[in-house]
Design a protein around this motif. Structure first.
Motif, mmCIF file in Angstrom:
data_model
loop_
_atom_site.group_PDB
_atom_site.id
_atom_site.type_symbol
_atom_site.label_atom_id
_atom_site.label_comp_id
_atom_site.label_asym_id
_atom_site.label_seq_id
_atom_site.Cartn_x
_atom_site.Cartn_y
_atom_site.Cartn_z
ATOM 1 N N GLY A 1 0.818 -1.215 0.000
ATOM 2 C CA GLY A 1 0.000 0.000 0.000
ATOM 3 C C GLY A 1 0.848 1.259 0.000
ATOM 4 N N ILE A 2 1.908 1.263 0.785
ATOM 5 C CA ILE A 2 2.804 2.418 0.823
ATOM 6 C C ILE A 2 3.483 2.600 -0.529
ATOM 7 N N ALA A 3 3.921 1.506 -1.131
ATOM 8 C CA ALA A 3 4.586 1.585 -2.445
ATOM 9 C C ALA A 3 3.640 2.139 -3.498
ATOM 10 N N ILE A 4 2.397 1.693 -3.499
ATOM 11 C CA ILE A 4 1.413 2.196 -4.465
ATOM 12 C C ILE A 4 1.143 3.672 -4.224
ATOM 13 N N ALA A 5 0.956 4.062 -2.972
ATOM 14 C CA ALA A 5 0.698 5.474 -2.664
ATOM 15 C C ALA A 5 1.877 6.348 -3.080
ATOM 16 N N PHE A 6 3.095 5.889 -2.817
ATOM 17 C CA PHE A 6 4.280 6.651 -3.195
ATOM 18 C C PHE A 6 4.382 6.762 -4.709
ATOM 19 N N GLY A 7 4.110 5.666 -5.418
ATOM 20 C CA GLY A 7 4.144 5.695 -6.877
ATOM 21 C C GLY A 7 3.136 6.668 -7.456
ATOM 22 N N LEU A 8 1.933 6.667 -6.926
ATOM 23 C CA LEU A 8 0.909 7.607 -7.392
ATOM 24 C C LEU A 8 1.314 9.051 -7.094
ATOM 25 N N TRP A 9 1.886 9.278 -5.927
ATOM 26 C CA TRP A 9 2.329 10.630 -5.570
ATOM 27 C C TRP A 9 3.422 11.102 -6.520
ATOM 28 N N ARG A 10 4.381 10.221 -6.834
ATOM 29 C CA ARG A 10 5.464 10.586 -7.761
ATOM 30 C C ARG A 10 4.923 10.889 -9.153
#
Length: 93
Positions: free
Chosen positions: A74-83
């Protein structure tokens, strides 16, 4: 693979750029360093998550392993979307 002639041409172009527009070259040098730091951080994060998951599995606590992997995903997906959003906003300006 590029030949020796092309290698020399690229080296000459780089030398001219470094001499004529040092601010432009510094921009890419800084970008490369930032990118390298992100790669190191990502590798460390993967190692930590892998270690936590392995320890949880060895101890027989499958629930903890699933939770760690789910939260990390979940953190990886959120970070990817933010980037992606940050890059899109930079391109539009």
């Amino acid at each position: 693979m590029i030949g020796d002639a092309e290698q020399r041409q690229l080296a000459e172009i780089e030398m001219v750029l470094r001499r004529d527009d040092p601010a432009f070259v510094r921009h890419f040098d800084k970008w490369s360093l930032t990118r390298r730091r992100r790669h190191v951080g990502a590798i460390l994060a993967i190692l930590v998550v892998s270690a936590i998951t392995a320890v949880a599995r060895v101890l027989g606590d499958a629930g903890t392993a699933v939770i760690v992997l789910s939260v990390t995903g979940g953190i990886a997906i959120a970070f990817g979307l933010w980037r992606c959003r940050a890059q899109l906003s930079r391109r539009s300006t």
